[in-house]
Motif scaffolding. Sequence first.
Motif, PDB file in Angstrom:
ATOM      1  N   LEU A 198       0.869  -1.127  -0.167  1.00  0.00           N
ATOM      2  CA  LEU A 198      -0.097  -0.109  -0.262  1.00  0.00           C
ATOM      3  C   LEU A 198       0.844   1.281   0.230  1.00  0.00           C
ATOM      4  N   VAL A 199       0.612   1.907  -1.104  1.00  0.00           N
ATOM      5  CA  VAL A 199       1.300   3.403  -1.061  1.00  0.00           C
ATOM      6  C   VAL A 199       0.489   4.539  -1.212  1.00  0.00           C
ATOM      7  N   PHE A 200       0.764   5.523  -0.378  1.00  0.00           N
ATOM      8  CA  PHE A 200      -0.065   6.815  -0.437  1.00  0.00           C
ATOM      9  C   PHE A 200       0.858   7.770  -1.022  1.00  0.00           C
ATOM     10  N   SER A 201       0.597   8.663  -1.894  1.00  0.00           N
ATOM     11  CA  SER A 201       1.008   9.768  -2.335  1.00  0.00           C
ATOM     12  C   SER A 201       0.542  11.037  -2.247  1.00  0.00           C
ATOM     13  N   THR A 202       0.956  11.831  -1.536  1.00  0.00           N
ATOM     14  CA  THR A 202       0.290  12.991  -1.191  1.00  0.00           C
ATOM     15  C   THR A 202       1.177  14.507  -1.557  1.00  0.00           C
ATOM     16  N   GLY A 203       0.517  15.531  -1.589  1.00  0.00           N
ATOM     17  CA  GLY A 203       1.332  16.546  -1.728  1.00  0.00           C
ATOM     18  C   GLY A 203       1.499  17.110  -0.320  1.00  0.00           C
ATOM     19  N   ARG A 204       1.124  16.736   0.706  1.00  0.00           N
ATOM     20  CA  ARG A 204       1.101  17.265   2.092  1.00  0.00           C
ATOM     21  C   ARG A 204       2.467  16.874   2.515  1.00  0.00           C
ATOM     22  N   SER A 205       2.776  17.803   3.491  1.00  0.00           N
ATOM     23  CA  SER A 205       4.143  17.695   4.270  1.00  0.00           C
ATOM     24  C   SER A 205       3.884  16.628   5.261  1.00  0.00           C
ATOM     25  N   PRO A 206       4.754  15.917   5.880  1.00  0.00           N
ATOM     26  CA  PRO A 206       4.776  14.805   7.004  1.00  0.00           C
ATOM     27  C   PRO A 206       3.959  15.306   8.016  1.00  0.00           C
ATOM     28  N   THR A 207       4.159  16.651   8.547  1.00  0.00           N
ATOM     29  CA  THR A 207       3.194  17.382   9.430  1.00  0.00           C
ATOM     30  C   THR A 207       1.751  17.101   9.182  1.00  0.00           C
ATOM     31  N   LEU A 208       1.474  17.857   7.947  1.00  0.00           N
ATOM     32  CA  LEU A 208       0.085  17.786   7.648  1.00  0.00           C
ATOM     33  C   LEU A 208      -0.431  16.322   7.524  1.00  0.00           C
ATOM     34  N   TYR A 209       0.268  15.415   6.864  1.00  0.00           N
ATOM     35  CA  TYR A 209      -0.081  13.960   6.677  1.00  0.00           C
ATOM     36  C   TYR A 209      -0.348  13.359   8.154  1.00  0.00           C
ATOM     37  N   ILE A 210       0.552  13.624   8.939  1.00  0.00           N
ATOM     38  CA  ILE A 210       0.248  13.130  10.419  1.00  0.00           C
ATOM     39  C   ILE A 210      -1.126  13.580  10.924  1.00  0.00           C
TER      40      ILE A 210
ATOM     41  N   MET B  99       5.498  12.006  -0.105  1.00  0.00           N
ATOM     42  CA  MET B  99       4.863  13.328   0.713  1.00  0.00           C
ATOM     43  C   MET B  99       5.761  14.269   0.125  1.00  0.00           C
ATOM     44  N   SER B 100       5.213  15.546   0.523  1.00  0.00           N
ATOM     45  CA  SER B 100       5.769  16.931   0.144  1.00  0.00           C
ATOM     46  C   SER B 100       6.163  16.798  -1.371  1.00  0.00           C
ATOM     47  N   ILE B 101       4.955  16.471  -2.369  1.00  0.00           N
ATOM     48  CA  ILE B 101       4.914  16.500  -3.749  1.00  0.00           C
ATOM     49  C   ILE B 101       6.459  15.597  -4.264  1.00  0.00           C
ATOM     50  N   GLY B 102       6.279  14.645  -3.543  1.00  0.00           N
ATOM     51  CA  GLY B 102       7.435  13.668  -4.009  1.00  0.00           C
ATOM     52  C   GLY B 102       8.966  13.922  -3.426  1.00  0.00           C
ATOM     53  N   THR B 103       8.850  14.712  -2.613  1.00  0.00           N
ATOM     54  CA  THR B 103      10.358  15.160  -2.225  1.00  0.00           C
ATOM     55  C   THR B 103      10.948  14.249  -0.893  1.00  0.00           C
ATOM     56  N   GLU B 104       9.726  13.821  -0.315  1.00  0.00           N
ATOM     57  CA  GLU B 104       9.915  12.969   1.032  1.00  0.00           C
ATOM     58  C   GLU B 104       9.299  11.551   0.708  1.00  0.00           C
ATOM     59  N   ILE B 105      10.053  10.456   1.100  1.00  0.00           N
ATOM     60  CA  ILE B 105       9.499   9.091   0.938  1.00  0.00           C
ATOM     61  C   ILE B 105       9.702   8.584   2.514  1.00  0.00           C
TER      62      ILE B 105
END
Length: 97
Positions: free
Chosen positions: A30-42, A58-64
């Motif tokens: 299961l992979v979630f992809s979001t433009g949200r920052s880690p803080t907003l995702y949490i 997250m962060s438009i692909g800049t953080e995995i």
Amino acid sequence: MLVDHHDPENLSLLRFNSLWEHAYCHDSLLVFSTGRSPTLYIELRKEKPLLTPDTTIMSIGTEIMYGNSMVPDHGWVDTLNNKWDLRVVKEETGKFS
């Protein structure tokens, strides 16, 4: 299946969670992809009944990050930081209001 996290009753998320657990979790990731920052995702995870993905982009692909503990992919960070000098970027962008 359309999953809408704006659904106040979370019906689409709950249907997806059930489908995932019943049909796919045994042999899929299961992979979630979001433009949200880690803080907003949490924050979203605290508000909505989201499953814990194997990988979160997250962060438009800049953080995995991986798993429930959200272990960062340091190799991806190194790849993105290749040939970047953060000090220079901050110095240059600091010139603008």
